[in-house]
Design an enzyme around this catalytic site. Structure first.
Site, PDB file in Angstrom:
ATOM      1  N   ASP A   1      82.690  42.629 -12.026  1.00 58.13           N
ATOM      2  CA  ASP A   1      82.737  43.156 -13.359  1.00 58.13           C
ATOM      3  C   ASP A   1      83.525  44.468 -13.537  1.00 58.13           C
ATOM      4  O   ASP A   1      84.053  44.885 -12.313  1.00 58.13           O
ATOM      5  CB  ASP A   1      81.087  43.540 -13.690  1.00 58.13           C
ATOM      6  CG  ASP A   1      81.142  44.054 -15.253  1.00 58.13           C
ATOM      7  OD1 ASP A   1      82.138  43.660 -15.997  1.00 58.13           O
ATOM      8  OD2 ASP A   1      80.003  44.488 -15.519  1.00 58.13           O
TER       9      ASP A   1
ATOM     10  N   GLN B   1      73.189  37.675 -20.096  1.00 60.30           N
ATOM     11  CA  GLN B   1      74.408  37.419 -19.429  1.00 60.30           C
ATOM     12  C   GLN B   1      73.824  36.639 -17.812  1.00 60.30           C
ATOM     13  O   GLN B   1      74.419  35.715 -17.785  1.00 60.30           O
ATOM     14  CB  GLN B   1      75.473  38.485 -19.193  1.00 60.30           C
ATOM     15  CG  GLN B   1      76.417  38.282 -17.978  1.00 60.30           C
ATOM     16  CD  GLN B   1      77.501  37.204 -19.051  1.00 60.30           C
ATOM     17  OE1 GLN B   1      78.036  37.581 -19.970  1.00 60.30           O
ATOM     18  NE2 GLN B   1      78.060  36.285 -18.334  1.00 60.30           N
TER      19      GLN B   1
ATOM     20  N   HIS C   1      71.637  43.613 -18.626  1.00 65.53           N
ATOM     21  CA  HIS C   1      72.248  42.698 -19.201  1.00 65.53           C
ATOM     22  C   HIS C   1      71.743  41.228 -18.983  1.00 65.53           C
ATOM     23  O   HIS C   1      72.031  40.462 -18.390  1.00 65.53           O
ATOM     24  CB  HIS C   1      73.738  42.627 -19.245  1.00 65.53           C
ATOM     25  CG  HIS C   1      74.548  41.852 -20.087  1.00 65.53           C
ATOM     26  ND1 HIS C   1      74.104  41.417 -21.259  1.00 65.53           N
ATOM     27  CD2 HIS C   1      76.020  41.620 -20.429  1.00 65.53           C
ATOM     28  CE1 HIS C   1      75.049  40.838 -22.124  1.00 65.53           C
ATOM     29  NE2 HIS C   1      76.366  40.924 -21.434  1.00 65.53           N
TER      30      HIS C   1
ATOM     31  N   CYS D   1      81.478  38.229 -15.910  1.00 65.92           N
ATOM     32  CA  CYS D   1      80.746  38.228 -17.352  1.00 65.92           C
ATOM     33  C   CYS D   1      81.955  38.495 -18.454  1.00 65.92           C
ATOM     34  O   CYS D   1      81.734  37.856 -19.610  1.00 65.92           O
ATOM     35  CB  CYS D   1      79.773  39.268 -17.476  1.00 65.92           C
ATOM     36  SG  CYS D   1      80.554  40.880 -17.373  1.00 65.92           S
TER      37      CYS D   1
ATOM     38  N   ARG E   1      76.975  30.730 -22.422  1.00 64.55           N
ATOM     39  CA  ARG E   1      76.104  31.824 -23.192  1.00 64.55           C
ATOM     40  C   ARG E   1      75.371  31.504 -24.171  1.00 64.55           C
ATOM     41  O   ARG E   1      74.277  31.714 -24.844  1.00 64.55           O
ATOM     42  CB  ARG E   1      77.041  33.173 -23.498  1.00 64.55           C
ATOM     43  CG  ARG E   1      77.709  33.838 -22.497  1.00 64.55           C
ATOM     44  CD  ARG E   1      76.624  34.957 -21.893  1.00 64.55           C
ATOM     45  NE  ARG E   1      75.789  35.737 -22.716  1.00 64.55           N
ATOM     46  CZ  ARG E   1      76.366  36.960 -23.210  1.00 64.55           C
ATOM     47  NH1 ARG E   1      77.442  37.469 -22.777  1.00 64.55           N
ATOM     48  NH2 ARG E   1      75.417  37.583 -23.792  1.00 64.55           N
TER      49      ARG E   1
ATOM     50  N   ARG F   1      72.569  45.354 -28.818  1.00 65.13           N
ATOM     51  CA  ARG F   1      73.407  45.900 -27.905  1.00 65.13           C
ATOM     52  C   ARG F   1      73.364  47.418 -28.023  1.00 65.13           C
ATOM     53  O   ARG F   1      73.651  47.985 -29.046  1.00 65.13           O
ATOM     54  CB  ARG F   1      74.654  45.345 -27.891  1.00 65.13           C
ATOM     55  CG  ARG F   1      75.543  46.137 -27.278  1.00 65.13           C
ATOM     56  CD  ARG F   1      77.012  45.271 -26.964  1.00 65.13           C
ATOM     57  NE  ARG F   1      76.409  44.215 -26.124  1.00 65.13           N
ATOM     58  CZ  ARG F   1      77.669  43.326 -25.513  1.00 65.13           C
ATOM     59  NH1 ARG F   1      79.063  43.634 -25.666  1.00 65.13           N
ATOM     60  NH2 ARG F   1      77.296  42.406 -24.652  1.00 65.13           N
TER      61      ARG F   1
HETATM   62  N1  NVA Z   1      79.363  46.256 -17.469  1.00 61.65           N
HETATM   63  C1  NVA Z   1      80.055  45.746 -18.711  1.00 61.65           C
HETATM   64  C2  NVA Z   1      79.596  44.481 -19.187  1.00 61.65           C
HETATM   65  C3  NVA Z   1      80.202  44.175 -20.340  1.00 61.65           C
HETATM   66  C4  NVA Z   1      79.794  42.755 -20.890  1.00 61.65           C
HETATM   67  C5  NVA Z   1      79.909  46.882 -19.699  1.00 61.65           C
HETATM   68  O1  NVA Z   1      78.737  47.494 -19.962  1.00 61.65           O
HETATM   69  O2  NVA Z   1      80.808  47.273 -20.391  1.00 61.65           O
HETATM   70  N1   CP Z   2      79.838  39.302 -21.383  1.00 61.83           N
HETATM   71  C1   CP Z   2      79.623  39.718 -22.441  1.00 61.83           C
HETATM   72  O1   CP Z   2      78.734  40.322 -23.021  1.00 61.83           O
HETATM   73  O2   CP Z   2      80.798  39.848 -23.378  1.00 61.83           O
HETATM   74  P1   CP Z   2      80.807  40.638 -24.958  1.00 61.83           P
HETATM   75  O3   CP Z   2      80.873  42.198 -24.377  1.00 61.83           O
HETATM   76  O4   CP Z   2      81.986  40.006 -25.450  1.00 61.83           O
HETATM   77  O5   CP Z   2      79.565  40.327 -25.675  1.00 61.83           O
END
Ligand code: NVA
Ligand code: CP
Length: 305
Positions: A224, A131, A128, A264, A292, A101
Site C-alpha cells: 500500500d 477493502q 479499512h 488496494c 469491492r 470514510r
Molecule cells: N492506506 C491508504 C489506503 C487508501 C485506500 C490510505 O489510508 O490513504
Molecule cells: N482502495 C480504496 O479504498 O480506494 P478509494 O480510496 O478510491 O476508495
C-alpha cells in the site's frame, strides 16, 4: 436487537466472514439488480477522497434496489463543528444506514454509538475492513479456494507502511488463522494496539524487518502507499526510509512461483510498487477493484437487510 455496525473486521466472527464471502460470490455470479434493499437509503459521508469505495457502495446500493446519498463532510454542518453524536441522531431520522470514510477512528465509534442505524467503516486512519473483505474474496478466487479454512495454507506478506490496511489484514489473519508476515521499516510498524488485538487470536502475525525474508514462501505479496491520506507532508522523508521495501520484480522473484501481488489502490508507481509489477502477470489489483462491488453488496445486505 442492536443493529449491525461494521466498523472493524473484528466485528464479524469467522463464520460471518465466510458467509459474507459466499454471498459475494453468489452476487458476482448472478449480477442482477435485486430488490433486497428496496426502500433502503444509505448516506455516504466522506471526510477524505475516494474513488473505489464511493462508487462501489453507490452502485451496490443501486443494484440491490436501494438509494445512496453521497455526503461530502465539507458540505455538512460537521464542518462547522456539529458533533458526530448530533449528526448520528439527525441522520438516523432519515436514513437506513451510514457508510463513513473518516479522519479519525474514534469519530466513527462515536457516530455508531449515537446512531440508531447501522454504520459501516469506509476507511479510517486505523482500519479499512471493506477493502480486506474484498481482498480475501480475491485471494480465494486466485487460488481457487472454496472455504475460508483453506486460507490457512496461504502465506501473506505485507510489505510497506504499518497502516490501516495492515491492521485490517492482521485482524483477518487472526480471525481466519492464516499466516501474515508484516515487514515495515523501523518506526513504521503497525500500532501496538493492533499487534495485541491480533495476537489475542493466536500466533498468526509475524513481524519481519527484512522484506526479502518476509516474502520467502509467500503466496500473496501485498503493499500500500507509503504515505496514507493525512500523512502527505511526510512523503519525501518516507520515500528515503521505505526504499528497501519497494515491491519490485527482484522482491517478487523471492516469493512462491505462483504468488500474486496485491494493492488496494490508489498506487504510487515506482514508489511502493514498480509499474512493471503492477502491470505484470502476477498482479491482481483490478480483480480486487471489481470485488469491492460484490463484497460491498454482501456487507450492505448483512448490515441493512
Ligand atoms: N492506506 C491508504 C489506503 C487508501 C485506500 C490510505 O489510508 O490513504
Ligand atoms: N482502495 C480504496 O479504498 O480506494 P478509494 O480510496 O478510491 O476508495
Amino acid at each position: 436487537m442492536k443493529h449491525k455496525d461494521f466498523l472493524s473486521i473484528a466485528d464479524l466472527t469467522s463464520a460471518e466472514i465466510s458467509k459474507l464471502l459466499d454471498v459475494a460470490r453468489q452476487l458476482k455470479i448472478h449480477r442482477h439488480r435485486s430488490a433486497d434493499l428496496k426502500g433502503k437509503t444509505l448516506g455516504m459521508i466522506f471526510q477524505k477522497p475516494s474513488t473505489r469505495t464511493a462508487v462501489s457502495f453507490s452502485v451496490g446500493m443501486y443494484e440491490l434496489g436501494g438509494y445512496s446519498l453521497p455526503l461530502n463532510a465539507r458540505d455538512l454542518q460537521l464542518k462547522r463543528g456539529e458533533s458526530m453524536a448530533d449528526t448520528a441522531r439527525t441522520l438516523s431520522r432519515y436514513l437506513s444506514g451510514i457508510m463513513i470514510r473518516a479522519d479519525r477512528h474514534r469519530d466513527i465509534q462515536e457516530l455508531a454509538q449515537h446512531a440508531s442505524i447501522p454504520v459501516i467503516n469506509g476507511l479510517t486512519e486505523k482500519e479499512h475492513p471493506c477493502q480486506v473483505m474484498a481482498d480475501l474474496l480475491t485471494v480465494m478466487e486466485a487460488f481457487e479456494l472454496h472455504k475460508t479454512k483453506e486460507l490457512k495454507d496461504i502465506r501473506v506478506a505485507y510489505v510497506g507502511d504499518g497502516n490501516n490496511m495492515t491492521h485490517s489484514w492482521m485482524l483477518a489473519a487472526g480471525l481466519l488463522g492464516f499466516t501474515l508476515v508484516v515487514s515495515c521499516p523501523e518506526g513504521y510498524d503497525p500500532e501496538k494496539e493492533y499487534i495485541q488485538k491480533a495476537s489475542a487470536f493466536g500466533d498468526h502475525v509475524v513481524l519481519e524487518r527484512d522484506p526479502q525474508k518476509a516474502v520467502a514462501e509467500a503466496s500473496v505479496i501485498y503493499t500500500d502507499v507509503w504515505a496514507s491520506m493525512g500523512k502527505e507532508e511526510e512523503t519525501d522523508r518516507r520515500k528515503q526510509i521505505f526504499k528497501p521495501y519497494q515491491v519490485n520484480e527482484a522482491l517478487v522473484a523471492l516469493a512462491k512461483k505462483d504468488a500474486v501481488v496485491m494493492h488496494c489502490l490508489p498506487a504510487h508507481r515506482e514508489e511502493e510498487i514498480t509499474n512493471a509489477v503492477l502491470e505484470g502477470p502476477q498482479s491482481i489489483v483490478f480483480e480486487q477493484v471489481e470485488n469491492r462491488l460484490h463484497i460491498q453488496k454482501a456487507i450492505l445486505l448483512h448490515c441493512l437487510k
